[in-house]
Design an enzyme around this catalytic site. Sequence first.
Site, PDB file in Angstrom:
ATOM      1  N   SER A  88     -51.323  12.419  54.352  1.00 32.27           N
ATOM      2  CA  SER A  88     -51.475  11.241  53.225  1.00 32.27           C
ATOM      3  C   SER A  88     -50.599  11.610  51.987  1.00 32.27           C
ATOM      4  O   SER A  88     -49.665  11.743  51.070  1.00 32.27           O
ATOM      5  CB  SER A  88     -52.233   9.911  53.036  1.00 32.27           C
ATOM      6  OG  SER A  88     -53.311  11.204  52.093  1.00 32.27           O
ATOM      7  N   SER A 106     -65.996  17.000  40.196  1.00 34.05           N
ATOM      8  CA  SER A 106     -64.856  17.734  39.108  1.00 34.05           C
ATOM      9  C   SER A 106     -65.644  18.391  37.638  1.00 34.05           C
ATOM     10  O   SER A 106     -66.465  17.684  37.320  1.00 34.05           O
ATOM     11  CB  SER A 106     -64.272  17.267  38.772  1.00 34.05           C
ATOM     12  OG  SER A 106     -62.874  17.711  37.844  1.00 34.05           O
ATOM     13  N   TYR A 156     -59.510   8.232  38.614  1.00 31.19           N
ATOM     14  CA  TYR A 156     -59.352   9.443  39.257  1.00 31.19           C
ATOM     15  C   TYR A 156     -60.945  10.048  38.833  1.00 31.19           C
ATOM     16  O   TYR A 156     -62.282  10.091  39.765  1.00 31.19           O
ATOM     17  CB  TYR A 156     -58.133  10.108  38.789  1.00 31.19           C
ATOM     18  CG  TYR A 156     -58.692  11.634  39.348  1.00 31.19           C
ATOM     19  CD1 TYR A 156     -59.413  12.337  40.685  1.00 31.19           C
ATOM     20  CD2 TYR A 156     -59.017  12.795  37.931  1.00 31.19           C
ATOM     21  CE1 TYR A 156     -59.536  13.080  41.418  1.00 31.19           C
ATOM     22  CE2 TYR A 156     -59.784  13.517  38.774  1.00 31.19           C
ATOM     23  CZ  TYR A 156     -59.684  14.208  40.200  1.00 31.19           C
ATOM     24  OH  TYR A 156     -60.541  15.735  40.143  1.00 31.19           O
ATOM     25  N   LYS A 159     -65.144  10.541  40.838  1.00 32.26           N
ATOM     26  CA  LYS A 159     -65.356  11.350  40.976  1.00 32.26           C
ATOM     27  C   LYS A 159     -67.381  11.097  40.254  1.00 32.26           C
ATOM     28  O   LYS A 159     -68.159  11.907  40.927  1.00 32.26           O
ATOM     29  CB  LYS A 159     -64.998  12.716  40.378  1.00 32.26           C
ATOM     30  CG  LYS A 159     -63.655  13.007  41.219  1.00 32.26           C
ATOM     31  CD  LYS A 159     -64.458  14.215  41.884  1.00 32.26           C
ATOM     32  CE  LYS A 159     -62.646  14.583  42.029  1.00 32.26           C
ATOM     33  NZ  LYS A 159     -63.029  14.562  44.305  1.00 32.26           N
ATOM     34  N   ASN A 218     -49.897  19.304  37.810  1.00 34.06           N
ATOM     35  CA  ASN A 218     -51.040  20.608  37.516  1.00 34.06           C
ATOM     36  C   ASN A 218     -49.617  21.965  36.381  1.00 34.06           C
ATOM     37  O   ASN A 218     -48.694  22.048  36.984  1.00 34.06           O
ATOM     38  CB  ASN A 218     -51.728  21.182  37.835  1.00 34.06           C
ATOM     39  CG  ASN A 218     -52.520  20.250  38.736  1.00 34.06           C
ATOM     40  OD1 ASN A 218     -52.811  19.830  39.736  1.00 34.06           O
ATOM     41  ND2 ASN A 218     -53.477  19.694  37.999  1.00 34.06           N
ATOM     42  N   GLY A 260     -54.676  12.082  27.441  1.00 35.75           N
ATOM     43  CA  GLY A 260     -55.935  12.500  28.410  1.00 35.75           C
ATOM     44  C   GLY A 260     -56.937  13.873  28.055  1.00 35.75           C
ATOM     45  O   GLY A 260     -57.660  14.112  28.807  1.00 35.75           O
TER      46      GLY A 260
HETATM   47  C1  UD1 Z   1     -56.867  17.849  35.931  1.00 26.83           C
HETATM   48  C2  UD1 Z   1     -58.123  17.050  35.537  1.00 26.83           C
HETATM   49  C3  UD1 Z   1     -58.807  17.754  36.851  1.00 26.83           C
HETATM   50  C4  UD1 Z   1     -58.826  17.739  38.034  1.00 26.83           C
HETATM   51  C5  UD1 Z   1     -57.172  19.215  38.126  1.00 26.83           C
HETATM   52  C6  UD1 Z   1     -57.244  19.393  39.216  1.00 26.83           C
HETATM   53  C7  UD1 Z   1     -58.782  15.566  34.366  1.00 26.83           C
HETATM   54  C8  UD1 Z   1     -58.891  15.612  33.038  1.00 26.83           C
HETATM   55  N1  UD1 Z   1     -58.248  16.914  34.222  1.00 26.83           N
HETATM   56  O1  UD1 Z   1     -57.132  18.939  35.250  1.00 26.83           O
HETATM   57  O2  UD1 Z   1     -59.617  16.319  37.444  1.00 26.83           O
HETATM   58  O3  UD1 Z   1     -60.053  18.241  38.445  1.00 26.83           O
HETATM   59  O4  UD1 Z   1     -56.285  18.512  36.977  1.00 26.83           O
HETATM   60  O5  UD1 Z   1     -56.482  20.573  39.065  1.00 26.83           O
HETATM   61  O6  UD1 Z   1     -59.096  14.443  35.020  1.00 26.83           O
HETATM   62  N2  UD1 Z   1     -49.930  21.412  30.969  1.00 26.83           N
HETATM   63  C9  UD1 Z   1     -49.250  22.064  29.650  1.00 26.83           C
HETATM   64  N3  UD1 Z   1     -47.609  21.483  30.843  1.00 26.83           N
HETATM   65  C10 UD1 Z   1     -48.147  20.792  32.192  1.00 26.83           C
HETATM   66  C11 UD1 Z   1     -49.186  20.891  33.089  1.00 26.83           C
HETATM   67  C12 UD1 Z   1     -49.989  21.070  32.128  1.00 26.83           C
HETATM   68  O7  UD1 Z   1     -48.776  22.355  29.557  1.00 26.83           O
HETATM   69  O8  UD1 Z   1     -46.920  20.977  32.423  1.00 26.83           O
HETATM   70  C13 UD1 Z   1     -51.168  21.622  30.272  1.00 26.83           C
HETATM   71  C14 UD1 Z   1     -51.886  20.975  29.829  1.00 26.83           C
HETATM   72  O9  UD1 Z   1     -51.924  19.828  29.225  1.00 26.83           O
HETATM   73  C15 UD1 Z   1     -53.532  21.195  30.130  1.00 26.83           C
HETATM   74  C16 UD1 Z   1     -53.245  22.113  31.213  1.00 26.83           C
HETATM   75  O10 UD1 Z   1     -51.606  22.759  30.825  1.00 26.83           O
HETATM   76  O11 UD1 Z   1     -54.096  21.282  29.069  1.00 26.83           O
HETATM   77  C17 UD1 Z   1     -54.050  22.372  32.175  1.00 26.83           C
HETATM   78  O12 UD1 Z   1     -53.646  20.608  33.285  1.00 26.83           O
HETATM   79  P1  UD1 Z   1     -53.628  20.288  34.705  1.00 26.83           P
HETATM   80  O13 UD1 Z   1     -52.915  22.087  35.344  1.00 26.83           O
HETATM   81  O14 UD1 Z   1     -53.023  19.338  34.588  1.00 26.83           O
HETATM   82  O15 UD1 Z   1     -55.177  20.630  34.783  1.00 26.83           O
HETATM   83  P2  UD1 Z   1     -56.261  19.194  33.580  1.00 26.83           P
HETATM   84  O16 UD1 Z   1     -55.717  18.660  33.276  1.00 26.83           O
HETATM   85  O17 UD1 Z   1     -56.862  20.586  32.789  1.00 26.83           O
END
Ligand code: UD1
Length: 342
Positions: A36, A127, A152, A156, A203, A301
Site C-alpha cells: 500500500s 517510536s 499516528y 504507537k 522526512n 507538532g
Molecule cells: C517523525 C515522527 C516520528 C517518526 C519519524 C519517522 C513525530 C513527532 N515524528 O519524526 O514519530 O518515527 O518521523 O522517521 O511523530 N525537517 C526540516 N525540513 C524538512 C523535513 C524535516 O527542517 O523538509 C526537520 C523537522 O522540522 C525536524 C527534523 O527535520 O526537526 C526531523 O524531521 P523528520 O525527518 O520529519 O522526523 P521527526 O519529525 O523527528
Amino acid sequence: MKKTVLVSGGAGFIGSHVTVELIEAGYDVVVADNFSNCDRTCYEGVKKITGRKDLPLEVMDFCDLDAVKALFGKYHIDAVIHFAAYKAVGESVDKPLMYYKNNLLSFLNVLEVAQSTGKCNVLFSSSATVYGEPDAVPVTEATPRKPATSPYGNTKTMCEDILHDAVKASGGALKGILLRYFNPIGAHPSALIGELPRGVPNNLVPFITQTAIGKRECLNIFGNDYPTPDGTCQRDFIDIVDLARAHVYAVTRMIEGKMKKPVEIFNVGTGRPLSVMELVNAFEKVNGVKVPHKFAPRRAGDITAIWADPTLANTEMGWKATRTIEETLKAAWAWECRLAGK
Ligand code: UD1
C-alpha cells in the site's frame, strides 16, 4: 533447527533492511506486505543482497483476519516483527479513522492469531514519538510517555499498551519487545535498498537527497529559533542498518528465552544529538554536493530536541549503533544516485 521470523510490512524501508539482517544472521524470513505504501523495489533488492531468490513473499493485508490466520497456518512462525502500519504524521491528523483502523486492527489481528498458536514472540515497532516533548534529554525507557500529538503517534502509544495487556493475559503464549526508534536514516551500503517516499517527502533526509539531486528546488529548514545551540531542532539520527541489527538482537533474545520480563522496552538510538543544520552541513561535506536550503517557519507538532539514552539496549541486548554519520549520509546519497540512474 532454523527459526522463522514473519516480517509484516517487510517490503518497506525498515522492513526490508531488517529482512536482510535476519537472513544474514541465519533466520528464515517470511515477508508479508500489501504494497500500500511501497513497490517491489526493496523486496527485489533484498533478494539480490542475500542471494535468496526464493524469499517467501505473501501479498496480504493484516487487517484481514482470515488472511492472517491462513498465513500462520502456512508457516511455523517463531517470531513476528510488526511493521505494517501507516506512518505519516500529517496525514494521520487529516484521516484519523483510517490510521486508527489500519494500525490498530492489523496489530490486534497479529496478536490474536499469534496467541492462538500457543507460543509466539512479538516485536512491535514503536517510536520515540511516545515521549512527546521530553522534560529532559536524553530519554531512557523510564522517561514518562506524553500524550500523543497526532493520531499516528497515538497508535504507537495504544499498540504499546495493547501488547502489554495481551502478553499479561496470554498465560505465557505471548512474549513481546517494544523497540522505540529514534530517526532512522540512510540506506543499505549496497545501494540496492533504501527509502522510497511517495510524493513530496515528509522526512528530512529524503528531502535532502532529493534536493541535492535536483528533484526539489530548496530544502526548508523548519525553524531556526529553537532553544538549541544553533536554533534548529536536534534529533538522534540512527543508521538504518544499525537499527535493523537491533531487531536481530531482540528476536534472538526472545527466541532464546533471555528476556527478564514478558514485555521489554528498548530505545534504539545512538545517544548522539545532531541538529538539522549540522546534518545538512555534514551531508554537503561528506558527499561534496550542495543542498540549497533556507530557513522557514517552525513545522506544527515538531519537538525541540530529543535523543536516546541507549544504555539499556547496549548492556542488556549487547547491541550498539556503530555506523558514523558520514557513512550513513554517504549511503543515503548513493541510494538517491542509484534511483536517479547516476
Ligand atoms: C517523525 C515522527 C516520528 C517518526 C519519524 C519517522 C513525530 C513527532 N515524528 O519524526 O514519530 O518515527 O518521523 O522517521 O511523530 N525537517 C526540516 N525540513 C524538512 C523535513 C524535516 O527542517 O523538509 C526537520 C523537522 O522540522 C525536524 C527534523 O527535520 O526537526 C526531523 O524531521 P523528520 O525527518 O520529519 O522526523 P521527526 O519529525 O523527528
